[in-house]
Design a protein around this motif. Structure first.
Motif, mmCIF file in Angstrom:
data_model
loop_
_atom_site.group_PDB
_atom_site.id
_atom_site.type_symbol
_atom_site.label_atom_id
_atom_site.label_comp_id
_atom_site.label_asym_id
_atom_site.label_seq_id
_atom_site.Cartn_x
_atom_site.Cartn_y
_atom_site.Cartn_z
ATOM 1 N N THR A 95 -7.161 20.464 -14.772
ATOM 2 C CA THR A 95 -7.254 19.423 -15.799
ATOM 3 C C THR A 95 -7.773 18.090 -15.283
ATOM 4 N N GLY A 96 -7.890 17.928 -13.978
ATOM 5 C CA GLY A 96 -8.363 16.659 -13.443
ATOM 6 C C GLY A 96 -8.148 16.584 -11.941
ATOM 7 N N LYS A 118 -13.593 12.975 -16.436
ATOM 8 C CA LYS A 118 -13.615 13.236 -17.881
ATOM 9 C C LYS A 118 -14.163 14.628 -18.191
ATOM 10 N N PRO A 152 -3.388 14.779 -14.638
ATOM 11 C CA PRO A 152 -3.552 13.676 -15.594
ATOM 12 C C PRO A 152 -2.218 13.080 -16.059
ATOM 13 N N LYS A 162 -11.476 17.151 -17.601
ATOM 14 C CA LYS A 162 -10.517 17.110 -18.712
ATOM 15 C C LYS A 162 -11.091 17.815 -19.945
#
Length: 248
Positions: free
Chosen positions: A232-233, A5, A192, A8
């Protein structure tokens, strides 16, 4: 508490042009805090830095003002609560960058800074008075021992690796930055979006491999598992024997 998280959220901040700043011994609080239009990383989020150490650092800063150097820091904070491991992690993540000394030179000087800090604190406890104390500036005057060895500065890759080690994330940059244009051309989405994909099928993603582990199947065939991380992840990946053989 949730690495995925946080990555992100960092990516979303970048998309919205909100800069997330590295931890800073003179500006960070315990948790993430707003600094104007930016967000400052919290000291308690640094690995190996506990709440007690953060409390001691903040108390010293609020009592005597900003830390001027690594040596000043080691003279002023309680080194029984803020040990070498804590200070090393703070240097590696960039928390001392505002003192204008390279991270590599501070790491090289760390043992000496702690030694002189411990000696200074022993003198204070034994009520020895020196000229700096008489001038009303205890601990903050530059001493002749505040010397940093001349060592080669870390490369950006090394600095990012240490940020990842101490924060769990990349803050001042990302290893994929220089490949942005290529990645956008050859990939079919970010990690993601891959997780959200319901139907099976072929996808193309790009990322940094970490936490690689090699194992054997019951038949004795070699396979690998690792984390794949983009900006992003991240996802966990298993390369079964056929795939693993093609990639080694």
């Amino acid at each position: 508490g949730d690495t995925d998280k946080v990555i992100k959220n960092l990516a979303e901040c970048r998309d919205k042009d909100i800069e997330v700043l590295a931890p800073d011994i003179n500006e960070s609080r315990s948790d993430f805090t707003p600094v104007g239009e930016k967000i400052r990383f919290g000291l308690a989020a640094v690995k190996n830095v506990g709440e007690k150490a953060v409390e001691v650092i903040l108390q010293s800063r609020e009592r005597d003002g900003p830390f001027e150097s690594l040596f000043d820091f080691c003279r002023r904070v309680d080194l029984t609560a803020v040990n070498r491991r804590v200070i090393e992690s703070l240097i590696k993540c960039g928390a001392f960058d505002s003192t204008q000394v390279s991270r590599a030179r501070m790491i090289a000087a760390l043992d000496e800074a702690i030694r002189t800090g411990q000696a200074y604190q022993r003198d204070q406890q034994s009520n020895q008075i020196d000229i700096f104390t008489m001038l009303g500036n205890p601990g903050k005057a530059k001493r002749s021992g505040d010397l940093y060895p001349q060592v080669e500065a870390w490369t950006q890759q090394q600095s990012l690796a240490f940020e990842k080690e101490t924060l769990g994330f990349y803050i001042t940059g990302h290893p994929l930055d220089k490949y942005d244009r290529i990645i956008k051309k050859i990939t079919s989405g970010t990690l993601p979006t891959l997780k959200e994909k319901a139907a099976p099928g072929q996808v193309k993603v790009a990322g940094v491999v970490s936490a690689l582990k090699l194992r054997n199947t019951k038949k004795g065939e070699r396979y690998g598992s690792f984390n794949l991380e983009d900006k992003t992840g991240f996802i966990e990946v298993i390369a079964w024997p056929d795939t693993y053989r093609k990639c080694i």
